[in-house]
Design an enzyme around this catalytic site. Sequence first.
Site, PDB file in Angstrom:
ATOM      1  N   ASN A  13      -9.837 -12.864 -10.171  1.00  0.00           N
ATOM      2  CA  ASN A  13      -9.795 -12.250  -8.846  1.00  0.00           C
ATOM      3  C   ASN A  13      -8.898 -11.018  -8.866  1.00  0.00           C
ATOM      4  O   ASN A  13      -7.668 -11.137  -9.031  1.00  0.00           O
ATOM      5  CB  ASN A  13      -9.260 -13.239  -7.804  1.00  0.00           C
ATOM      6  N   GLU A  14      -9.497  -9.820  -8.788  1.00  0.00           N
ATOM      7  CA  GLU A  14      -8.846  -8.530  -8.508  1.00  0.00           C
ATOM      8  C   GLU A  14      -7.952  -7.995  -9.620  1.00  0.00           C
ATOM      9  O   GLU A  14      -7.279  -6.981  -9.411  1.00  0.00           O
ATOM     10  CB  GLU A  14      -8.052  -8.593  -7.183  1.00  0.00           C
ATOM     11  N   ASN A  15      -7.926  -8.611 -10.792  1.00  0.00           N
ATOM     12  CA  ASN A  15      -6.964  -8.163 -11.808  1.00  0.00           C
ATOM     13  C   ASN A  15      -7.274  -6.767 -12.328  1.00  0.00           C
ATOM     14  O   ASN A  15      -6.374  -5.918 -12.428  1.00  0.00           O
ATOM     15  CB  ASN A  15      -6.905  -9.169 -12.958  1.00  0.00           C
TER      16      ASN A  15
END
Length: 507
Positions: free
Chosen positions: A110-112
């Site tokens: 998620n979103e890294n």
Amino acid sequence: VPIFARGADWIPADSFVGAIEDERYKTLISSASDANMNMLRVWGGGIYEHNVFYNLCDSMGLLVWQDFMFACATYPEEPATFVAEVEAEARYQVRRLRSHPCLTLWCGNNENQWIHDRTFWDREDTTVPGALYYHDILPRVVAELDGSTPYWPGSPFGGDDHNDRRQGNVHNWEVWHGNSPRRFGEVPRRDPTPENVSYLRYAEDMGRFISEFGMHAAPVRETLRRAIPEDQLYHHSPSMDHHNKDDPKNKGDDLMLTVTGLPTDLDEYVDFSMISQAEGLKFALEHFRRRKPHCSGTLFWQLNDCWPVLSWSVIDYNGFGKAGYYYARRAYSPLLASFEALPDGSVELWLTNDTLSEIRDNSTVRLGTFEGETIWEEHLQIHAPSNASLPIASWDADRSSGALDRYLSVSSDHGRFPSNRHFFGAIKDLRRDPVEPEVDITPTGEHELRVRLEAPAFAYFVHLEVSDEATRFSDNYFDIEPGQQRTISITNEKQVLTAENVKIRCR
């Protein structure tokens, strides 16, 4: 079969994940299914869920987008023992979950990638620490041990910027946070003014699959009463701000400023924040669904909460549905009729059909005043091809009007889709007087009530409250058109219901 994913993001159902009872899972997942959802995304900042979660999704027909548990951070790629532990965990989870019919997608994180590139945008190499997992180990493990479920490197991911609207999937945080789209190498921009966090900005989003977007709302009054000391039950009290899951604490104020105006007491805060979230979700879901098949899914942030908090959820920690839950349930109807206002002042009526059958129906479109006058009424024969979205009627600016004392509505003569309406301005700017509906409550058994409501003028945001979270409503947080009668069923399998249990409010 191509589908449009209608769903939400799932977070752990409690901060103490080992203490979540099976019944809590059943209640939440049933609520998602009842809201016409067909997909949940297990967020990478949570946990690999307990078996009961996947078993329930299997049995209720809910698809699962499964993040690997990496979120909003950089992850070391050494020492070798840590890398081996990451792979061992991934291999265990893929073996555990691969046979579930609900499993639809494995996602690396998620979103890294997105956060890292926004943070170090001016570097030549913006490869995120942890890329070894997202682009090598995890896809290899999925291919070896699953072999049939697709893998995607991150959420969001794809294109010229990991959050590109032109390809891949999108996290839309223009609304609420005030972000702006960008390209690789450009300075990230965030300007959280009331205009920049407005939900009207969803109309700018031409993304292909929107896997995160949302806005805050307060939980119901009963949840606040249980969690907040009595002397702190006011907007921006220290305790209320402590339970606000974001910073700065005035983001909700910026959103409400453009929708309802700022609240002056607790009741207004609860209702105004819920209105802002619910109207925003309605606007977004209708916009994205009209764009089918170019847009193929919406998973809004978020379905549930892990503690009693002011947050993006549509079901609060205790299990009460917020207004956003009921607005989303209607906007996720498999057959949706929605209005789109165009820049020239004209209005289109769209039909979005997610079923595999063509649908023919008769509908009524009405332009009326909030006081009860009918300006005009048209009867349309409608045809919705299977698995398609298209405009079926339009009215120019002179015909559709743009007056703040009027609204457009559409209804199905045979109940094939939920009635819908279009306002010509923000809620705070509409020229209307609040109307209390006439109410008749009749018991139909110890655990069920039938509520009939009727209003002489337009009644907005009518909602029924019962202070027990096991209570279920056939509908809630709805409008009543002048002269219209609505019948709502209230049930509670665990508690005897009486008319005295029910509070009815509107705005």
